[in-house]
Write a protein that holds these residues in place. Sequence first.
Motif, PDB file in Angstrom:
ATOM      1  N   ALA A 163       0.837  -1.208   0.000  1.00 12.47           N
ATOM      2  CA  ALA A 163       0.000   0.000   0.000  1.00 12.47           C
ATOM      3  C   ALA A 163       0.865   1.248   0.000  1.00 12.47           C
ATOM      4  N   GLU A 164       1.810   1.304   0.915  1.00 13.08           N
ATOM      5  CA  GLU A 164       2.572   2.541   1.087  1.00 13.08           C
ATOM      6  C   GLU A 164       3.554   2.777  -0.050  1.00 13.08           C
ATOM      7  N   LYS A 165       4.054   1.672  -0.644  1.00 14.95           N
ATOM      8  CA  LYS A 165       4.899   1.807  -1.838  1.00 14.95           C
ATOM      9  C   LYS A 165       4.135   2.531  -2.954  1.00 14.95           C
ATOM     10  N   ASN A 166       2.832   2.342  -2.954  1.00 20.91           N
ATOM     11  CA  ASN A 166       1.990   2.944  -3.998  1.00 20.91           C
ATOM     12  C   ASN A 166       1.240   4.174  -3.503  1.00 20.91           C
ATOM     13  N   ARG A 167       1.689   4.734  -2.397  1.00 21.03           N
ATOM     14  CA  ARG A 167       1.115   5.948  -1.802  1.00 21.03           C
ATOM     15  C   ARG A 167      -0.375   5.812  -1.508  1.00 21.03           C
ATOM     16  N   LEU A 168      -0.762   4.624  -1.054  1.00 23.96           N
ATOM     17  CA  LEU A 168      -2.124   4.403  -0.546  1.00 23.96           C
ATOM     18  C   LEU A 168      -2.034   4.260   0.966  1.00 23.96           C
ATOM     19  N   SER A 169      -3.148   4.511   1.667  1.00 24.17           N
ATOM     20  CA  SER A 169      -3.128   4.356   3.122  1.00 24.17           C
ATOM     21  C   SER A 169      -3.950   3.131   3.520  1.00 24.17           C
ATOM     22  N   VAL A 170      -3.571   2.548   4.644  1.00 24.82           N
ATOM     23  CA  VAL A 170      -4.254   1.360   5.177  1.00 24.82           C
ATOM     24  C   VAL A 170      -5.144   1.790   6.337  1.00 24.82           C
ATOM     25  N   VAL A 171      -6.433   1.465   6.259  1.00 25.88           N
ATOM     26  CA  VAL A 171      -7.380   1.789   7.333  1.00 25.88           C
ATOM     27  C   VAL A 171      -7.028   0.964   8.571  1.00 25.88           C
ATOM     28  N   ARG A 172      -6.949   1.632   9.734  1.00 29.04           N
ATOM     29  CA  ARG A 172      -6.577   0.943  10.977  1.00 29.04           C
ATOM     30  C   ARG A 172      -7.775   0.630  11.855  1.00 29.04           C
ATOM     31  N   ASP A 173      -8.919   1.272  11.575  1.00 25.40           N
ATOM     32  CA  ASP A 173     -10.079   1.174  12.484  1.00 25.40           C
ATOM     33  C   ASP A 173     -10.794  -0.173  12.394  1.00 25.40           C
ATOM     34  N   PHE A 174     -10.548  -0.935  11.320  1.00 25.06           N
ATOM     35  CA  PHE A 174     -11.222  -2.221  11.149  1.00 25.06           C
ATOM     36  C   PHE A 174     -10.180  -3.285  10.803  1.00 25.06           C
ATOM     37  N   CYS A 175     -10.395  -4.483  11.325  1.00 25.02           N
ATOM     38  CA  CYS A 175      -9.424  -5.568  11.162  1.00 25.02           C
ATOM     39  C   CYS A 175     -10.100  -6.806  10.597  1.00 25.02           C
ATOM     40  N   HIS A 184     -17.302 -13.402  14.566  1.00 30.20           N
ATOM     41  CA  HIS A 184     -16.106 -12.621  14.891  1.00 30.20           C
ATOM     42  C   HIS A 184     -15.487 -13.173  16.168  1.00 30.20           C
ATOM     43  N   MET A 185     -14.239 -13.597  16.093  1.00 28.95           N
ATOM     44  CA  MET A 185     -13.546 -14.140  17.264  1.00 28.95           C
ATOM     45  C   MET A 185     -12.042 -13.890  17.117  1.00 28.95           C
ATOM     46  N   ALA A 186     -11.279 -14.304  18.113  1.00 24.50           N
ATOM     47  CA  ALA A 186      -9.826 -14.134  18.035  1.00 24.50           C
ATOM     48  C   ALA A 186      -9.274 -15.033  16.922  1.00 24.50           C
ATOM     49  N   PRO A 187      -8.159 -14.680  16.295  1.00 17.79           N
ATOM     50  CA  PRO A 187      -7.363 -13.474  16.536  1.00 17.79           C
ATOM     51  C   PRO A 187      -7.843 -12.292  15.706  1.00 17.79           C
ATOM     52  N   ASN A 188      -7.422 -11.099  16.115  1.00 17.84           N
ATOM     53  CA  ASN A 188      -7.577  -9.881  15.337  1.00 17.84           C
ATOM     54  C   ASN A 188      -6.523  -9.897  14.245  1.00 17.84           C
ATOM     55  N   ILE A 189      -6.923  -9.635  13.014  1.00 21.99           N
ATOM     56  CA  ILE A 189      -5.932  -9.626  11.929  1.00 21.99           C
ATOM     57  C   ILE A 189      -5.696  -8.188  11.480  1.00 21.99           C
ATOM     58  N   VAL A 190      -4.562  -7.645  11.882  1.00 26.18           N
ATOM     59  CA  VAL A 190      -4.249  -6.256  11.501  1.00 26.18           C
ATOM     60  C   VAL A 190      -3.757  -6.224  10.057  1.00 26.18           C
ATOM     61  N   HIS A 191      -4.081  -5.135   9.364  1.00 29.88           N
ATOM     62  CA  HIS A 191      -3.683  -4.985   7.969  1.00 29.88           C
ATOM     63  C   HIS A 191      -2.474  -4.069   7.807  1.00 29.88           C
ATOM     64  N   ALA A 192      -1.860  -3.738   8.939  1.00 29.76           N
ATOM     65  CA  ALA A 192      -0.598  -2.995   8.949  1.00 29.76           C
ATOM     66  C   ALA A 192       0.146  -3.492  10.172  1.00 29.76           C
ATOM     67  N   GLY A 193       1.426  -3.774  10.021  1.00 33.76           N
ATOM     68  CA  GLY A 193       2.141  -4.308  11.179  1.00 33.76           C
ATOM     69  C   GLY A 193       3.595  -4.568  10.891  1.00 33.76           C
ATOM     70  N   THR A 208     -10.244 -14.186   8.668  1.00 39.27           N
ATOM     71  CA  THR A 208     -10.382 -13.413   7.433  1.00 39.27           C
ATOM     72  C   THR A 208      -9.182 -12.502   7.264  1.00 39.27           C
ATOM     73  N   ILE A 209      -8.899 -12.171   6.010  1.00 40.29           N
ATOM     74  CA  ILE A 209      -7.979 -11.088   5.673  1.00 40.29           C
ATOM     75  C   ILE A 209      -8.804 -10.142   4.810  1.00 40.29           C
ATOM     76  N   GLU A 210      -8.947  -8.892   5.237  1.00 37.81           N
ATOM     77  CA  GLU A 210      -9.893  -8.002   4.575  1.00 37.81           C
ATOM     78  C   GLU A 210      -9.420  -6.546   4.564  1.00 37.81           C
ATOM     79  N   PRO A 211      -8.263  -6.300   3.918  1.00 36.91           N
ATOM     80  CA  PRO A 211      -7.692  -4.952   3.947  1.00 36.91           C
ATOM     81  C   PRO A 211      -8.574  -3.901   3.270  1.00 36.91           C
ATOM     82  N   MET A 212      -8.596  -2.717   3.884  1.00 32.73           N
ATOM     83  CA  MET A 212      -9.250  -1.537   3.309  1.00 32.73           C
ATOM     84  C   MET A 212      -8.172  -0.512   3.015  1.00 32.73           C
ATOM     85  N   LEU A 213      -8.028  -0.126   1.729  1.00 30.69           N
ATOM     86  CA  LEU A 213      -7.003   0.837   1.307  1.00 30.69           C
ATOM     87  C   LEU A 213      -7.685   2.093   0.763  1.00 30.69           C
ATOM     88  N   ASN A 214      -7.097   3.250   1.083  1.00 30.48           N
ATOM     89  CA  ASN A 214      -7.652   4.538   0.664  1.00 30.48           C
ATOM     90  C   ASN A 214      -6.692   5.259  -0.279  1.00 30.48           C
TER      91      ASN A 214
END
Length: 268
Positions: A163-175, A184-193, A208-214
């Motif tokens: 994402a960042e290589k392409n100047r996009l941002s990764v939403v942190r509020d949802f995982c 919905h259960m453990a673990p939380n899957i962060v899309h930036a780390g 799930t893996i469910e990245p949101m890019l802006n």
Amino acid sequence: MTDLDLDDRTIVLNDAAGFEGMRAAGRLAAQVLDMLAAHVKPGVSTLALDRLAYDFVVAAGGVSATIFYRGYSHALCTSINHVICHGIPSHKPLQEGDIVNIDVTVVLNGWHGDTSRMYFAGEPPLKARRLVDLTYEAMMLGIEQAKPGNTVGDIGHAIQKLAEKNRLSVVRDFCGHGLGRRFHMAPNIVHAGRPGEGPELKPGMFFTIEPMLNLGRADARILDDGWTAVTRDRSLSAQFEHSIGITETGCEIFTLSPQGLNQPPYAA
Ligand code: MF3
Ligand code: CO
Ligand code: CO
């Protein structure tokens, strides 16, 4: 005690029967998204799409996981343009050039299948199609990291790096999230780390893996309806989601499209 009664931090390690259950639930969820591909076009309302999805799930012997979920009342989330996620289906018709994420979660025989894809209404501008392509690529790079011995942070790092290589941002509020017999259960899957951080991945984990890019900044805001998450700067946002299971050697994607319609354009 069943795994329905576990505390919120316990990561369930599932057996072969779990994989069977998730395979069937994931396939049904993916079939819903396949079915919708031919219907997404300018002039169609997202509420009409929601009705098609609901009927399809019920006809297949499944149940919508989102109807009655924390007061939600639709089978789909439909997130258009600057909506990040949890857009509520409405009577408003899609417009030429819109990009829309459609997210569906079904329950089949007690197992949850959760998946989303982007769709094009007509022909979106190049910058929108680029965002969608890169978001799909980011999800798949995250999935490549989903194997025993790696950690949740390795997944997030792969997504963030692209994402960042392409100047996009990764939403942190949802995982992303664990799922299985529960939505919905453990673990939380962060899309930036960072590589090596967070829980270690083990065979039998389902999540799930469910990245949101802006296109713009990462900041999100929830509208007064209590659900719709939008980009604060109103920049375009895209998301894809697969449900996966960690195997001995890597992972199995439960929600691959049976028709090969994993990313747009889905052809006329
Ligand atoms: N399917 C979404 C997810 O990926 C959750 C939607 S909850 C709803 O986790 F209530 F908004 F539908
Ligand atoms: Co999800
Ligand atoms: Co979802």
